[in-house]
Design a protein around this motif. Structure first.
Motif, PDB file in Angstrom:
ATOM      1  N   THR A  98       0.868  -1.176   0.000  1.00 56.28           N
ATOM      2  CA  THR A  98       0.000   0.000   0.000  1.00 56.28           C
ATOM      3  C   THR A  98       0.907   1.230   0.000  1.00 56.28           C
ATOM      4  O   THR A  98       2.111   1.114   0.232  1.00 56.28           O
ATOM      5  CB  THR A  98      -0.911   0.036   1.247  1.00 56.28           C
ATOM      6  OG1 THR A  98      -0.105   0.307   2.397  1.00 56.28           O
ATOM      7  CG2 THR A  98      -1.665  -1.279   1.423  1.00 56.28           C
ATOM      8  N   LYS A 130      -1.728  -5.120   2.368  1.00 56.26           N
ATOM      9  CA  LYS A 130      -3.100  -5.506   2.039  1.00 56.26           C
ATOM     10  C   LYS A 130      -3.098  -6.994   1.712  1.00 56.26           C
ATOM     11  O   LYS A 130      -2.312  -7.447   0.876  1.00 56.26           O
ATOM     12  CB  LYS A 130      -3.575  -4.678   0.851  1.00 56.26           C
ATOM     13  CG  LYS A 130      -4.979  -4.941   0.392  1.00 56.26           C
ATOM     14  CD  LYS A 130      -5.307  -4.001  -0.776  1.00 56.26           C
ATOM     15  CE  LYS A 130      -6.646  -4.282  -1.386  1.00 56.26           C
ATOM     16  NZ  LYS A 130      -6.921  -3.398  -2.536  1.00 56.26           N
ATOM     17  N   SER A 135      -6.357  -5.276   5.716  1.00 57.74           N
ATOM     18  CA  SER A 135      -5.114  -4.513   5.775  1.00 57.74           C
ATOM     19  C   SER A 135      -4.561  -4.628   7.188  1.00 57.74           C
ATOM     20  O   SER A 135      -5.308  -4.508   8.159  1.00 57.74           O
ATOM     21  CB  SER A 135      -5.351  -3.038   5.451  1.00 57.74           C
ATOM     22  OG  SER A 135      -5.672  -2.873   4.102  1.00 57.74           O
ATOM     23  N   GLY A 175      -5.926  -0.320   0.106  1.00 60.17           N
ATOM     24  CA  GLY A 175      -6.045  -1.019   1.384  1.00 60.17           C
ATOM     25  C   GLY A 175      -6.705  -0.229   2.496  1.00 60.17           C
ATOM     26  O   GLY A 175      -6.509  -0.526   3.668  1.00 60.17           O
TER      27      GLY A 175
END
Length: 189
Positions: free
Chosen positions: A8, A15, A62, A137
């Motif tokens: 991310t 993620k 996430s 995410g």
């Protein structure tokens, strides 16, 4: 079962995509171990000791690592927990945990005179902003509109991300100001 991972924009957050629905509706952000007690999965992830945030999106989880933690050591443990959870079809939330997914704007009462403006803002966030933020995410939640200022809450990988202020000012604010001239500023809450 294969769980894909994606980086991310927030280097502390990865993620994880289990290839199935995580949340049927809404999203859920866990910023503390106490909040995570409502979910066996979030609780187990925080139990690893190096996790400072967990976020459930529609089809992803996430996970944010503590400052200074190397993902090369943490990632296999996170993957093992996710794999165990999803292959066993365990519930995402504990029964009777007193938890519900809040309505996106349950805390705020916008001025009824601004109803058309607020509806335009929410539409743009839902159709243009949220999908892009989910790809990174995270999630973004509308919190209010007052005298030209739009208040948004960043969640998941976007909360605490070094580029989140740039995303708000140079991305979201410009988009909203372009389509809704009444918007003068976007602020994170």
């Amino acid at each position: 079962m294969l769980i894909e991972t994606e980086p991310t924009p927030n280097p502390a957050t990865l993620k994880f995509l289990p290839g199935r629905t995580v949340m049927d509706t809404g999203t859920r952000d866990f910023a503390t171990p106490e909040e995570a007690a409502a979910s066996p999965l979030a609780d187990a992830l925080f139990g690893l000791g190096d996790v400072t945030g967990v976020f459930f999106g529609r089809d992803f989880v996430s996970v944010t690592a503590a400052a200074g933690v190397d993902w090369r050591g943490l990632k296999p443990d996170v993957l093992a927990l996710l794999l165990d959870h999803f292959t066993a079809n365990m519930p995402l939330f504990r029964p009777n945990a007193g938890f519900s997914v809040p309505a996106p704007d349950a805390e705020f009462a916008d001025d009824p005179a601004d109803a058309d403006i607020v509806e335009q803002i929410k539409e743009l966030i839902e159709t243009r902003v949220r999908p892009a933020v989910a790809n990174d995410g995270g999630d973004i939640v509308y919190r209010g509109f007052d005298k030209g200022k739009v208040y948004l809450r960043m969640q998941g990988a976007c909360a605490g991300c070094p580029s989140s202020s740039a995303t708000l000012k140079q991305g979201i604010e410009q988009l909203l100001r372009h389509y809704v001239p009444e918007v003068t500023e976007v602020r994170a809450v």
